[in-house]
Design a protein around this motif. Structure first.
Motif: not given
Length: 427
Positions: A317-318, A328-332, A334-337, A350-352
């Motif tokens: 997904l990331c 922003a950055m994404c980490a697969e 992590m619980t919160v990407h 609450q709104d990414w």
């Protein structure tokens, strides 16, 4: 300036005597078979039977050994005719994909049991019967005709300086239209299928941009396994800033490779920018495929039996383009990407779908005394289409240059190979 710090460096796309002879006599050469039958039925002795065998070889060439189309030699769907490259690896002919009843001209691996089509000529124009003919037309172009229809369904449609043209299926899987120079007996390529790929890249095929002609090599997915017409996804090189490859869903970026890493890309400032991969193992077949779901895969078949997926993108997904939005950055793992970059916070936690905003409030450029940078590791370099690219500049010099520009938000060493000259850019 908003940037997307989803990161990954550019990957390498971017890897004794006779045995069951098929005589392959077509109906148009029925006299060949009759001549053999006449000779062998006369009950002559062994010497005469040898003569009959010679007649077979002289009048009937094996259909599967033909790799050339001329003005007098063409392939007909009704006669189940085809071309095969001289090494036997690639085959060109009429086929129906999946459950479809429509007919197409395509190229596929000849020695793989499951038909794997690598190129389609008339992917947007179907043949609705088995009356298709693939031949060189009166203008010297390769063309597909539906039975007796005088207008071609598909054509190479190039300027032909001479009517003395032939088409050949090369060992690389490249179909070329050739013009013969009668003075020195040389041949010039007028058109080649490698310049117009469908959904597949083959070893030796250039994938990039020809600056001189303006030709951009683009691959596009099939609509489905039953329909080779162009689908939702396409992939091509974007040469702006630091060159990088993109997969698009329609016109929207879906995935990107990351900027050029100093290797794997052939860059000629005056003519071409492209990547090419090779297959070093003669017992395996390979290709890079963009499937109908938007996944770019590098596939191998070992000794024509076992298929292996060597590489794919997006990987998770990331890996999708701008998954978490700007800043922003994404980490697969992590619980919160999605997390904001240091110094930023979500406008609405609450709104990414909304971008991260800078915590501090600054006026003007905002680069005064004490201004600096936060180091980010193991991340894909940002989208470099709007970047500036410098060669042989140290990271310290790059940092100072970035501090002098209000538009610069970060810098990086784009070359990850220590034995290469320093290549840096800032955005």
């Amino acid at each position: 300036m908003s940037i997307d710090w989803e990161i990954w460096l550019l990957n390498s796309f971017i890897g004794g005597f006779m045995k069951e002879v098929d005589l392959g006599c077509s109906p148009r050469r029925v006299h060949c078979r009759q001549s053999v039958e006449t000779l062998t039925s006369m009950g002559r002795k062994r010497a005469l039977r040898v003569s009959a065998l010679l007649v077979i070889f002289s009048l009937c060439y094996p259909a599967d050994a033909i790799d050339i189309i001329t003005r007098k030699r063409f392939i007909s769907d009704g006669d189940n005719e085809s071309l095969v490259s001289s090494d036997g690896i690639f085959k060109l002919g009429f086929f129906s994909p999946g459950k479809s009843r429509f007919r197409y001209i395509g190229i596929w691996f000849n020695k793989i049991s499951i038909q794997s089509v690598v190129w389609v000529a008339n992917r947007g124009t179907t043949i609705k019967n088995f009356a298709g003919i693939f031949k060189i037309d009166e203008n010297g172009n390769l063309a597909i005709f539906d039975g007796n229809n005088s207008s071609p369904l598909w054509s190479t449609n190039v300027s032909v300086p001479t009517r003395s043209t032939t088409a050949k299926l090369l060992d690389s899987g490249n179909l070329v239209l050739l013009a013969e120079n009668k003075r020195d007996k040389t041949e010039t390529i007028l058109w080649e299928s490698f310049d117009y790929p469908t959904d597949t890249l083959l070893p030796g095929m250039k994938f990039g941009l020809n600056k001189k002609t303006g030709l951009i090599h683009t691959i596009s997915s099939w609509k489905s396994s039953d329909n080779p017409a162009p689908g939702k996804f396409s992939s091509r090189l974007d040469p702006r800033g630091s060159p990088q490859f993109f997969i698009y869903k329609g016109t929207v970026p879906y995935w990107r490779s990351g900027p050029w890493n100093g290797r794997n890309l052939n860059v000629n400032s005056d003519k071409e920018v492209y990547v090419v991969f090779s297959s070093k193992n003669s017992t395996s077949f390979s290709m890079a495929l963009l499937d109908s779901m938007g996944t770019h895969q590098r596939l191998f078949w070992h000794e024509s039996k076992t298929r292996t997926k060597f590489w794919m993108a997006p990987q998770d997904l990331c890996d999708e383009y701008a998954r978490c939005g700007a800043n922003a950055m994404c980490a697969e793992d992590m619980t919160v990407h999605c997390t904001c970059l240091p110094g930023f916070e979500p406008l609405y936690p609450q709104d990414w779908n909304l971008e991260c905003v800078e915590r501090r409030k600054v006026d003007g450029c905002g680069k005064g005394d004490g201004e600096g940078f936060v180091r980010l590791e193991r991340v894909k370099l940002p989208d470099a289409r709007m970047s500036k690219f410098y060669s042989n500049m140290s990271l310290k010099d790059c940092e100072l240059e970035c501090l002098r520009s209000c538009k610069c938000t970060g810098y990086a060493n784009a070359d990850r190979f220590r034995n290469m000259p320093s290549i840096n850019y800032f955005i």
